[in-house]
Every structure is written in C-alpha cells, then in structure tokens.
Design a protein around this motif. Sequence first.
Motif, PDB file in Angstrom:
ATOM      1  N   GLY A   1      -5.858  -2.853 -61.770  1.00 54.56           N
ATOM      2  CA  GLY A   1      -5.687  -2.106 -63.011  1.00 54.56           C
ATOM      3  C   GLY A   1      -6.868  -2.173 -63.953  1.00 54.56           C
ATOM      4  N   LYS A   2      -8.072  -2.050 -63.388  1.00 47.30           N
ATOM      5  CA  LYS A   2      -9.275  -2.101 -64.239  1.00 47.30           C
ATOM      6  C   LYS A   2     -10.160  -0.895 -63.990  1.00 47.30           C
ATOM      7  CE  LYS A   2      -9.271  -7.131 -64.582  1.00 47.30           C
ATOM      8  NZ  LYS A   2      -9.027  -7.281 -66.023  1.00 47.30           N
ATOM      9  N   VAL A   3     -11.187  -0.766 -64.811  1.00 46.97           N
ATOM     10  CA  VAL A   3     -12.245   0.214 -64.586  1.00 46.97           C
ATOM     11  C   VAL A   3     -13.557  -0.558 -64.483  1.00 46.97           C
ATOM     12  CG1 VAL A   3     -11.092   2.130 -65.752  1.00 46.97           C
ATOM     13  CG2 VAL A   3     -12.550   0.599 -67.094  1.00 46.97           C
ATOM     14  N   PRO A   4     -14.570   0.018 -63.831  1.00 45.78           N
ATOM     15  CA  PRO A   4     -14.668   1.366 -63.277  1.00 45.78           C
ATOM     16  C   PRO A   4     -14.205   1.435 -61.820  1.00 45.78           C
ATOM     17  CG  PRO A   4     -16.811   0.295 -63.118  1.00 45.78           C
ATOM     18  CD  PRO A   4     -15.878  -0.700 -63.782  1.00 45.78           C
TER      19      PRO A   4
ATOM     20  N   ASP B   1     -21.254 -11.631 -64.319  1.00 41.98           N
ATOM     21  CA  ASP B   1     -19.806 -11.525 -64.085  1.00 41.98           C
ATOM     22  C   ASP B   1     -19.063 -12.820 -64.392  1.00 41.98           C
ATOM     23  OD1 ASP B   1     -20.373  -9.005 -63.273  1.00 41.98           O
ATOM     24  OD2 ASP B   1     -19.682  -9.235 -61.216  1.00 41.98           O
TER      25      ASP B   1
ATOM     26  N   SER C   1     -16.643   0.526 -72.016  1.00 44.34           N
ATOM     27  CA  SER C   1     -16.603  -0.458 -70.930  1.00 44.34           C
ATOM     28  C   SER C   1     -18.020  -0.803 -70.490  1.00 44.34           C
ATOM     29  CB  SER C   1     -15.835   0.105 -69.728  1.00 44.34           C
ATOM     30  OG  SER C   1     -16.140  -0.654 -68.570  1.00 44.34           O
ATOM     31  N   PRO C   2     -18.425  -2.086 -70.613  1.00 45.23           N
ATOM     32  CA  PRO C   2     -19.781  -2.427 -70.167  1.00 45.23           C
ATOM     33  C   PRO C   2     -19.945  -2.250 -68.657  1.00 45.23           C
ATOM     34  CG  PRO C   2     -18.577  -4.408 -70.849  1.00 45.23           C
ATOM     35  CD  PRO C   2     -17.723  -3.232 -71.209  1.00 45.23           C
ATOM     36  N   TYR C   3     -18.884  -2.536 -67.897  1.00 46.01           N
ATOM     37  CA  TYR C   3     -18.990  -2.344 -66.446  1.00 46.01           C
ATOM     38  C   TYR C   3     -19.094  -0.852 -66.114  1.00 46.01           C
ATOM     39  CZ  TYR C   3     -18.086  -7.260 -65.386  1.00 46.01           C
ATOM     40  OH  TYR C   3     -18.180  -8.626 -65.268  1.00 46.01           O
TER      41      TYR C   3
ATOM     42  N   PHE D   1      -3.772   2.030 -67.214  1.00 43.22           N
ATOM     43  CA  PHE D   1      -4.537   1.308 -66.177  1.00 43.22           C
ATOM     44  C   PHE D   1      -3.639   0.768 -65.062  1.00 43.22           C
ATOM     45  CE2 PHE D   1      -8.788  -0.003 -68.230  1.00 43.22           C
ATOM     46  CZ  PHE D   1      -8.858   1.182 -68.933  1.00 43.22           C
ATOM     47  N   ARG D   2      -2.433   0.352 -65.452  1.00 39.47           N
ATOM     48  CA  ARG D   2      -1.571  -0.330 -64.479  1.00 39.47           C
ATOM     49  C   ARG D   2      -0.425   0.540 -63.993  1.00 39.47           C
ATOM     50  NH1 ARG D   2      -4.125  -3.802 -67.479  1.00 39.47           N
ATOM     51  NH2 ARG D   2      -5.014  -5.665 -66.512  1.00 39.47           N
TER      52      ARG D   2
ATOM     53  N   GLU E   1     -14.960  -2.576 -58.109  1.00 43.71           N
ATOM     54  CA  GLU E   1     -15.845  -3.728 -58.292  1.00 43.71           C
ATOM     55  C   GLU E   1     -17.275  -3.226 -58.523  1.00 43.71           C
ATOM     56  OE1 GLU E   1     -15.338  -7.099 -58.929  1.00 43.71           O
ATOM     57  OE2 GLU E   1     -13.359  -6.228 -59.121  1.00 43.71           O
ATOM     58  N   THR E   2     -17.744  -3.500 -59.739  1.00 45.88           N
ATOM     59  CA  THR E   2     -19.007  -2.904 -60.186  1.00 45.88           C
ATOM     60  C   THR E   2     -20.197  -3.297 -59.311  1.00 45.88           C
ATOM     61  OG1 THR E   2     -18.090  -2.859 -62.411  1.00 45.88           O
ATOM     62  CG2 THR E   2     -20.481  -2.589 -62.206  1.00 45.88           C
TER      63      THR E   2
ATOM     64  N   PHE F   1     -19.626 -12.230 -68.978  1.00 43.05           N
ATOM     65  CA  PHE F   1     -18.410 -11.443 -69.288  1.00 43.05           C
ATOM     66  C   PHE F   1     -17.224 -12.375 -69.519  1.00 43.05           C
ATOM     67  CE2 PHE F   1     -14.691  -8.769 -68.201  1.00 43.05           C
ATOM     68  CZ  PHE F   1     -14.847  -7.803 -69.181  1.00 43.05           C
TER      69      PHE F   1
HETATM   70  N1  LIG Z   1     -14.758  -7.428 -61.703  1.00 43.24           N
HETATM   71  C1  LIG Z   1     -14.547  -6.119 -62.264  1.00 43.24           C
HETATM   72  C2  LIG Z   1     -14.314  -6.245 -63.761  1.00 43.24           C
HETATM   73  C3  LIG Z   1     -13.892  -4.942 -64.385  1.00 43.24           C
HETATM   74  C4  LIG Z   1     -13.345  -5.138 -65.784  1.00 43.24           C
HETATM   75  O1  LIG Z   1     -13.045  -6.253 -66.240  1.00 43.24           O
HETATM   76  N2  LIG Z   1     -13.220  -4.020 -66.477  1.00 43.24           N
HETATM   77  C5  LIG Z   1     -12.647  -4.046 -67.807  1.00 43.24           C
HETATM   78  C6  LIG Z   1     -13.389  -3.050 -68.696  1.00 43.24           C
HETATM   79  S1  LIG Z   1     -15.105  -3.511 -68.924  1.00 43.24           S
HETATM   80  C7  LIG Z   1     -11.219  -3.586 -67.759  1.00 43.24           C
HETATM   81  O2  LIG Z   1     -10.869  -2.718 -66.979  1.00 43.24           O
HETATM   82  N3  LIG Z   1     -10.380  -4.158 -68.627  1.00 43.24           N
HETATM   83  C8  LIG Z   1      -9.029  -3.715 -68.776  1.00 43.24           C
HETATM   84  C9  LIG Z   1      -8.035  -4.777 -68.470  1.00 43.24           C
HETATM   85  O3  LIG Z   1      -8.417  -5.859 -67.993  1.00 43.24           O
HETATM   86  O4  LIG Z   1      -6.877  -4.522 -68.733  1.00 43.24           O
HETATM   87  C10 LIG Z   1     -15.762  -5.244 -61.962  1.00 43.24           C
HETATM   88  O5  LIG Z   1     -16.839  -5.787 -61.711  1.00 43.24           O
HETATM   89  O6  LIG Z   1     -15.637  -4.017 -61.942  1.00 43.24           O
END
Ligand SMILES: N[C@@H](CCC(=O)N[C@@H](CS)C(=O)NCC(=O)O)C(=O)O
Length: 219
Positions: free
Chosen positions: A51-54, A101, A12-14, A39-40, A65-66, A105
């Motif tokens: 449902g995202k990381v980090p 962002d 994950s780049p974030y 995630f969800r 939110e990174t 991305f």
């Molecule tokens: N706006 C969010 C974006 C986070 C994001 O898109 N993370 C990706 C990994 S780099 C993720 O969790 N993707 C999984 C998905 O969307 O199901 C942030 O800044 O943290």
Amino acid sequence: MSEFVVYSIPGSPYGRAVLATLEEKGARYRLAPVAPGAFRSEPHISRHPFGKVPVLEHDGFMLYETQAILRYLDRVLPNPPLTPADPRAAARMDQAMNVNDCYLFQGVGNVIGFQRVVGPRVMGLTPDEAVIAAAMPKAHAVFGEIARLLGDKPYLAGEDLSLADLLMAPGVDFFVALPEWEPLAGPHANLRAWMQRMNARASLRATTWDRVAEMARAA
Ligand SMILES: N[C@@H](CCC(=O)N[C@@H](CS)C(=O)NCC(=O)O)C(=O)O
C-alpha cells in the motif's frame, strides 16, 4: 519507446526519485495520482501489496520498490547511464542508496519530514516538537555520514550523476526549508553544495511538490 506510468502522489520523495530519473533519461511518462486514503484498497493494493507509492507500469510490467524501479529504468533506458562502470564507484552508489532507505528515510525523513511538512500541508496537523527533537540525534548522524560519503566529489558515486543522487536528493531536499536544515547541514559545506547542484538540475526542478501537483491535476 513506449510510455512509462508512475503511480505516485505530490510530495513523495520516492516518487520524485522515479520522476526525476525519467526526466534525466528524457523519457515520455505520465503521472497516475493515487488518492490519499486509497493506498490500501483496490486497485492500488493490487499494484503494491504494502500500500505504498511509487509503482511503475511499463507495457504491462508492474514494479514497486524505488531502487528496483530506478535500476530497471537505467537498464531499459541506457542513455545517459546512471550507474558507474567502475565496481567501486558502483558499490558507493549502492551503499548511498541503502543509506537513504535504511537511515535517512526511516526515522529521519519519515519523522521530521512528516511532522514539519506532510502532516501540516496534507492533514492540517501541528508539528510535535518533542517527536522532532527525539529524531535529531539520528538526523545528525545521517547527515554527517552522507557528507562523509560525498567527501570532495561532486556526486555521491564520483564525478558523474548516478541513481544514488536521484534517490537521495528528494529526501534531503525535504529539509532545505526547515529550521532543522541549518543545524543538520550547516557544518557540511559539501552537502549543501551538492544539494544546490542537484536542485539546479532540470530533472529536480521539473519534479517539485508543486510541479507534481500540477501533473496530478492534469491527469
Ligand atoms: N521501500 C519503498 C518505500 C515507499 C514509501 O515509503 N513510500 C511512501 C511515500 S514517500 C508511502 O507510500 N507512504 C504511504 C504509507 O506508508 O502509507 C520504496 O522504496 O518504494
């Protein structure tokens, strides 16, 4: 200083931006890997409603939110400072973080990076060349703009490393080994030099996909 917990996944780049910032600060932290497919569902959906990381956990304080995480880390771990004191340099930092962002991305990293790297490596997918080709005009515009913002400075906000470099370098690094790197970065010597400068930092070397995978296995 108490421990920081980072919920993330290798690649994950974030997530890497958060880990690299903790490395730059010399902070004690732990990776808490989130299983793909989890995630969800609980417990992660309670940490991140989208449902995202980090996600960062610090003494019971949960934050997603990174950009918010990076700014929080820079406030609670003030040394070395990663936000310029000069208002215009700070504005350039903020601008570059939003370029990351909204434009790097969205539609570039999450398309080309997914097709070339994440899909094949994580899901065994074959890259869809038409999807990649369709993303290239935006990718050229974004790489050109990052190079323009960088100009002849060593870092995005000026002479010193800032949060913008730590947020953007993981996203740009995704492209370095791809066939798209030469067409996208070839015309921009300053961008290539910046990427080399960033990849030489201990914080980036400590947080590559493989290093984070090692952290995940040890967790
Ligand atoms: N706006 C969010 C974006 C986070 C994001 O898109 N993370 C990706 C990994 S780099 C993720 O969790 N993707 C999984 C998905 O969307 O199901 C942030 O800044 O943290």
